[in-house]
Design a protein around this motif. Structure first.
Motif, PDB file in Angstrom:
ATOM      1  N   ASN A   1       0.827  -1.213   0.000  1.00 14.53           N
ATOM      2  CA  ASN A   1       0.000   0.000   0.000  1.00 14.53           C
ATOM      3  C   ASN A   1       0.857   1.256   0.000  1.00 14.53           C
ATOM      4  O   ASN A   1       0.524   2.250  -0.654  1.00 14.53           O
ATOM      5  N   ARG A   2       1.946   1.221   0.744  1.00 17.30           N
ATOM      6  CA  ARG A   2       2.821   2.397   0.798  1.00 17.30           C
ATOM      7  C   ARG A   2       3.470   2.636  -0.564  1.00 17.30           C
ATOM      8  O   ARG A   2       3.559   3.778  -1.032  1.00 17.30           O
ATOM      9  N   GLU A   3       3.900   1.587  -1.234  1.00  9.12           N
ATOM     10  CA  GLU A   3       4.517   1.740  -2.554  1.00  9.12           C
ATOM     11  C   GLU A   3       3.496   2.225  -3.581  1.00  9.12           C
ATOM     12  O   GLU A   3       3.811   3.065  -4.439  1.00  9.12           O
ATOM     13  N   ILE A   4       2.260   1.715  -3.486  1.00  5.53           N
ATOM     14  CA  ILE A   4       1.210   2.181  -4.398  1.00  5.53           C
ATOM     15  C   ILE A   4       0.913   3.655  -4.137  1.00  5.53           C
ATOM     16  O   ILE A   4       0.742   4.454  -5.072  1.00  5.53           O
ATOM     17  N   GLY A   5       0.856   4.034  -2.859  1.00  6.29           N
ATOM     18  CA  GLY A   5       0.627   5.434  -2.515  1.00  6.29           C
ATOM     19  C   GLY A   5       1.694   6.347  -3.094  1.00  6.29           C
ATOM     20  O   GLY A   5       1.399   7.441  -3.591  1.00  6.29           O
ATOM     21  N   GLU A   6       2.949   5.907  -3.063  1.00  8.89           N
ATOM     22  CA  GLU A   6       4.033   6.702  -3.631  1.00  8.89           C
ATOM     23  C   GLU A   6       3.870   6.851  -5.136  1.00  8.89           C
ATOM     24  O   GLU A   6       4.161   7.908  -5.703  1.00  8.89           O
ATOM     25  N   ARG A   7       3.406   5.801  -5.812  1.00  5.40           N
ATOM     26  CA  ARG A   7       3.201   5.872  -7.253  1.00  5.40           C
ATOM     27  C   ARG A   7       2.071   6.827  -7.615  1.00  5.40           C
ATOM     28  O   ARG A   7       2.174   7.582  -8.587  1.00  5.40           O
ATOM     29  N   LEU A   8       0.985   6.762  -6.856  1.00  7.34           N
ATOM     30  CA  LEU A   8      -0.225   7.503  -7.203  1.00  7.34           C
ATOM     31  C   LEU A   8      -0.381   8.803  -6.430  1.00  7.34           C
ATOM     32  O   LEU A   8      -1.371   9.512  -6.601  1.00  7.34           O
ATOM     33  N   TYR A   9       0.577   9.111  -5.556  1.00 11.63           N
ATOM     34  CA  TYR A   9       0.554  10.353  -4.784  1.00 11.63           C
ATOM     35  C   TYR A   9      -0.695  10.446  -3.910  1.00 11.63           C
ATOM     36  O   TYR A   9      -1.414  11.457  -3.891  1.00 11.63           O
ATOM     37  N   VAL A  10      -0.958   9.350  -3.190  1.00 11.43           N
ATOM     38  CA  VAL A  10      -2.022   9.324  -2.185  1.00 11.43           C
ATOM     39  C   VAL A  10      -1.459   8.629  -0.952  1.00 11.43           C
ATOM     40  O   VAL A  10      -0.360   8.075  -0.975  1.00 11.43           O
ATOM     41  N   SER A  11      -2.218   8.631   0.144  1.00 12.32           N
ATOM     42  CA  SER A  11      -1.732   8.002   1.369  1.00 12.32           C
ATOM     43  C   SER A  11      -1.983   6.492   1.328  1.00 12.32           C
ATOM     44  O   SER A  11      -2.884   6.021   0.626  1.00 12.32           O
TER      45      SER A  11
END
Length: 915
Positions: A867-877
């Motif tokens: 989830n953290r890596e996805i958040g970094e990709r999509l610029y969300v928490s």
């Protein structure tokens, strides 16, 4: 006093309390509170903060300070300092960007949006430990970089126990215009105003009471301060008989108190007002220097006794106190204070530079150089607005014409970058009043072309800019030269400077003294002459794909060039190489453009699902980064995708794109939306309408004409013409374009011409032309292959060869279904039924039940990203990612992320490559 100020604010108090409670429960949000000075904004927020703190919510506050408007990320620094324990837990790239932005490490900020992601991560990580309320006071005075970051964060608060409340006087600040909920505070009613006044001054005579109610106009601060001002002058009626603007009236009440203070106290207050978030020691040292005698902290006591500053620290009781002190001082007193502060701020060059500039009346090259250096440091920290302000003030202090021209043009370039077109135009006009060097003439010309957004402009000026670019590059400035040539080339792409100007621009690109493999030059040549330079353009673009690349910007430009050259599959692959790097670097402006190219490539390849995914993210980023023409282009592409899929929203998207593009004359946008309208009408059997829409793209007199993008519509134009009553017009178009097909290897043009000739040919000679058209379609263009199979199948059925037609039609229908091109799949089904074969509609794929954002999250989760890596990709928490996953699992009928890959099947890629 809070209780008095909050009388009559029950609705606003409930709204803010509900937001705070919502954040504490784990579903945060943001709001902007707007109102006039003294209207009770701070009191309202203070009550909410007290309530939050009592409930276990951690409260942090940042305050905008007028004298720090031009210090980049000064407001953000206040918040970061309060959460400094969490900085070491940030991902390395984010940590470095955030520390660089607030000046704690000497690194260049790669992009302010990466700082925004770092701030979002820092705040949401803190909120995960304890609900968090972030209060931003006096946001109208906060530096632009901090507001950009806070606006970025506020738009992404969704599933975290985090609330952001910004307090401002103006609706047009960065937060108020960011699409956030707004809470307006207006004046108190007459009845409530009377209650407040009676509570603070119960013994007023009726005449004075009436006058104070009239003068205060429902402003809570006025109701509490005007009676105090009367008492401070012995009870005399100290108000002028005529009405005054409310702010001026309130400032006068504070000014009256300041005027009776001792000299050392007045000096300290003025220095505090000018020193922003500075320390007491700085103000004391400056006061001693300014007065020529030792001043200590005891000088503040009179200000505390007078109700002007808080007992703790140097905080003014209200922003109007700061304003009143500033305006009460003479110009000479303010200059002396700035001079004293500059001397006291050793080791703080940016603050020193601004104080020296404020103390300087005429030209001073030393101060101008200091501000120039400040601008450079601001840019390294992502503070474009701060750098622009520093350069503009530096130009006012610069006497030397050459140095002044350079600073004016650098400021103009920054104004252009930050979307301040009027400011950029004014600065360029000032520069052109000077005797400019050849280099500076080129810089001025480039800004002027860019100000027109590449859409309008006189052809000769465009060509002259390109030729000047060659001269400047030959003189040893390739970066400037390439940038200038880009300005000319984009004028040719977005506008219509005429054939002669186009040829001069293309010739200039050929003469550029730059390595032939330079990605910029390859893209420039492709944009400027995608057909005239023939196979060389396609060969160069394909060669770039084979080269290893670490140049995300170059790959994005090459992708756009490949679209222009008629190679959408190659465009998708080139652009796909840039996406991860642009995300990691936080370059969201360029990411929006790259995703726009991806969406456009997918639309032309008929890949509806991938195109919609890229288009939704591109549209969101284009809005956020202030790129209206890119947003218009994305909407035109959405219209295309809707037309391919049979979505009735196609016309709404086209109309929206048209509204956005017409003011600037963005021809590519107008061309694409007309092609979308034409394709929608063609699939609905409205052949006359389809021809009318599509022919506009081929008519040089029409605003929708585009010399290269029209290649994508050749086959559709011919089919609409043949099925309608305009076959001869279509023959003329094919006849006109055929010579171009002999000089280029553009897949779009060649495929269109081959299928167009088959559609126009006599019936007894058509079959070999149809089969040749099918065989010539590139293997990486399945939609075009299905399009050719459909045309062949239709011809076979009409010539009473149903068995053969069913083979072609079935293959076409399967490809259209796989791509999500439902409008075309329905056409194939109709033909299959006419050929004697049933072809029921397929159930929607599992992925079609998801929103584009959910699909993007699902794809990344299926690849094994956290989830953290996805958040970094999509610029969300990370919590927002988790919320999306929880929403999508029931839609897909899965219980865990481990099942996603199997369910998503063939939806795991963007057009042209892996996500």
């Amino acid at each position: 006093m809070h209780r008095r100020a909050l009388l009559g604010r029950e609705t606003e108090r409930r709204a803010l309390a509900a937001l705070v409670e919502q954040g504490a429960a784990g579903s945060g949000g943001a709001t902007v509170i707007i109102g006039a000075p003294g209207i009770g904004k701070s009191a309202l927020v203070a009550e909410a903060a007290d309530m939050a703190a009592r409930g276990g919510t951690h409260v942090i506050t940042a305050v905008g300070v007028q004298s720090e408007e031009n210090l980049p990320c000064a407001g953000l620094h206040q918040l970061v300092h309060q959460l400094r324990d969490g900085i070491d837990d940030l991902p390395e790239r984010q940590r470095t960007a955030l520390l660089a932005a607030v000046g704690l490490v000497d690194e260049a900020v790669p992009d302010l949006y990466l700082v925004g992601l770092a701030a979002l991560t820092l705040l949401t990580d803190a909120a995960a430990k304890s609900p968090l309320l972030v209060v931003v006071e006096d946001a109208h005075w906060m530096d632009h970089a901090s507001l950009d970051v806070l606006g970025f964060v506020a738009r992404r608060i969704e599933s975290d126990p985090l609330v952001l409340v910004a307090v401002t006087r103006r609706l047009d600040d960065r937060l108020g215009s960011a699409g956030l909920p707004v809470l307006h505070l207006g004046p108190l009613t007459d009845e409530v105003a009377g209650e407040v006044l009676d509570a603070v001054a119960p013994d007023l005579g009726q005449q004075v009471r009436r006058r104070l109610l009239e003068e205060s106009a429902g402003n809570p601060l006025a109701l509490t301060e005007l009676p105090a001002a009367l008492r401070s002058v012995g009870g005399a009626y100290a108000l002028n008989p005529g009405p005054l603007p409310l702010t001026a009236r309130l400032e006068r009440t504070f000014t009256a108190r300041v005027s009776r203070l001792p000299a050392d106290t007045r000096a300290l207050l003025l220095l505090s007002a000018l020193n922003g978030d500075g320390t007491m020691d700085e103000c004391l040292a400056a006061a001693s220097r300014m007065l020529g005698t030792a001043v200590d902290v005891a000088a503040f006591e009179a200000a505390i006794d007078g109700g002007l500053v808080e007992a703790q620290g140097m905080a003014f009781r209200h922003p109007l106190v700061r304003s009143a002190i500033y305006h009460a001082a003479t110009a000479a007193e303010r200059q002396a204070a700035h001079t004293a502060l500059a001397a006291a701020l050793q080791g703080q060059p940016d603050r020193q530079a601004w104080h020296r500039a404020a103390a300087t009346a005429g030209p001073d090259e030393r101060v101008a150089r200091d501000l120039d250096s400040t601008a450079g440091r601001a840019l390294r920290r992502g503070g474009v607005a701060a750098a622009l302000a520093a350069l503009r003030r530096a130009t006012e202090l610069t006497r030397d014409p050459s140095a002044r021209a350079d600073r004016l043009l650098r400021a103009a370039e920054l104004a252009l970058e930050s979307g301040q077109g009027d400011v950029a135009a004014h600065l360029v006009a000032q520069a052109r009043s000077l005797d400019l060097s050849v280099r500076d003439q080129g810089r001025a010309a480039w800004v002027s072309i860019a100000l027109a957004e590449g859409t309008r402009g006189e052809g000769a000026a465009t060509a002259e800019l390109a030729e000047l670019a060659v001269e400047i590059t030959a003189g040893g400035e390739p970066t400037l030269g390439l940038r200038m040539l880009w300005g000319a080339v984009l004028q040719c792409f977005w506008g219509e400077p005429g054939p002669a100007a186009r040829e001069r621009v293309a010739a200039a690109a050929d003469r550029m003294p730059v390595d032939a493999d330079n990605a910029d030059l390859v893209a420039l040549r492709a944009y400027s002459a995608p057909v005239e330079r023939g196979g060389g353009v396609m060969e160069s673009l394909a060669g770039q794909l084979e080269r290893s690349s670490e140049n995300a910007e170059g790959d994005q430009l090459l992708g756009g060039a490949a679209v222009t050259a008629g190679a959408p599959a190659l465009a998708g692959r080139l652009t796909a190489r840039s996406l991860d790097a642009l995300r990691a670097q936080g370059r969201l402006s360029m990411l929006a453009r790259a995703l726009c190219v991806q969406a456009g490539s997918a639309a032309r390849l008929g890949d509806v699902r991938a195109g919609s995914l890229a288009a939704e993210e591109a549209a969101s980023l284009a809005r956020e980064t202030g790129q209206p023409l890119v947003h218009a282009m994305v909407n035109a592409i959405r219209a295309q995708l809707a037309a391919v899929s049979g979505d009735p929203a196609a016309e709404a998207w086209a109309a929206e794109a048209e509204r956005e593009a017409l003011p600037s004359g963005g021809r590519p946008v107008l061309a694409i939306l007309q092609m979308a309208r034409g394709q929608a009408a063609l699939c609905q059997g409205r052949y006359g309408d389809a021809f009318g829409h599509l022919h506009r793209v081929f008519d040089p007199a029409d605003p929708s004409f585009h010399p290269w993008l029209r290649f994508y519509a050749v086959a559709e134009l011919v089919e609409a013409a043949v099925r309608g009553e305009s076959a001869e017009v279509a023959r003329d178009v094919v006849r006109e374009l055929s010579p171009l097909g002999e000089t280029t290897s553009s897949p779009a043009l060649l495929c269109g011409l081959r299928l167009g000739r088959a559609l126009l040919s006599p019936q007894d000679a058509a079959e070999p032309l149809y089969r040749a058209a099918l065989d010539a379609v590139p293997t990486d263009w399945p939609f075009e292959r299905a399009r050719a199979r459909l045309a062949l199948g239709e011809w076979l059925r009409r010539h009473r060869r149903p068995a053969e037609s069913r083979v072609a039609l079935q293959a076409a229908r399967e490809i259209f279904d796989a791509l999500g091109a439902s409008a075309w799949a329905d056409r194939a089904r109709q033909e299959l039924r006419a050929a004697g074969a049933s072809s029921p509609r397929q159930d929607p794929a599992a992925a079609d039940r998801l929103t584009s954002t959910e699909l993007h999250v699902a794809q990344l989760a299926a690849q094994g990203l956290t989830n953290r890596e996805i958040g970094e990709r999509l610029y969300v928490s990370p919590r927002t990612v988790s919320t999306h996953l929880q929403r999508m699992f029931p839609k897909l009928g899965v219980a865990s992320r481990g099942e996603l890959a199997a369910v998503l099947g063939g939806t795991m890629t963007y057009p042209g490559g892996a996500v």
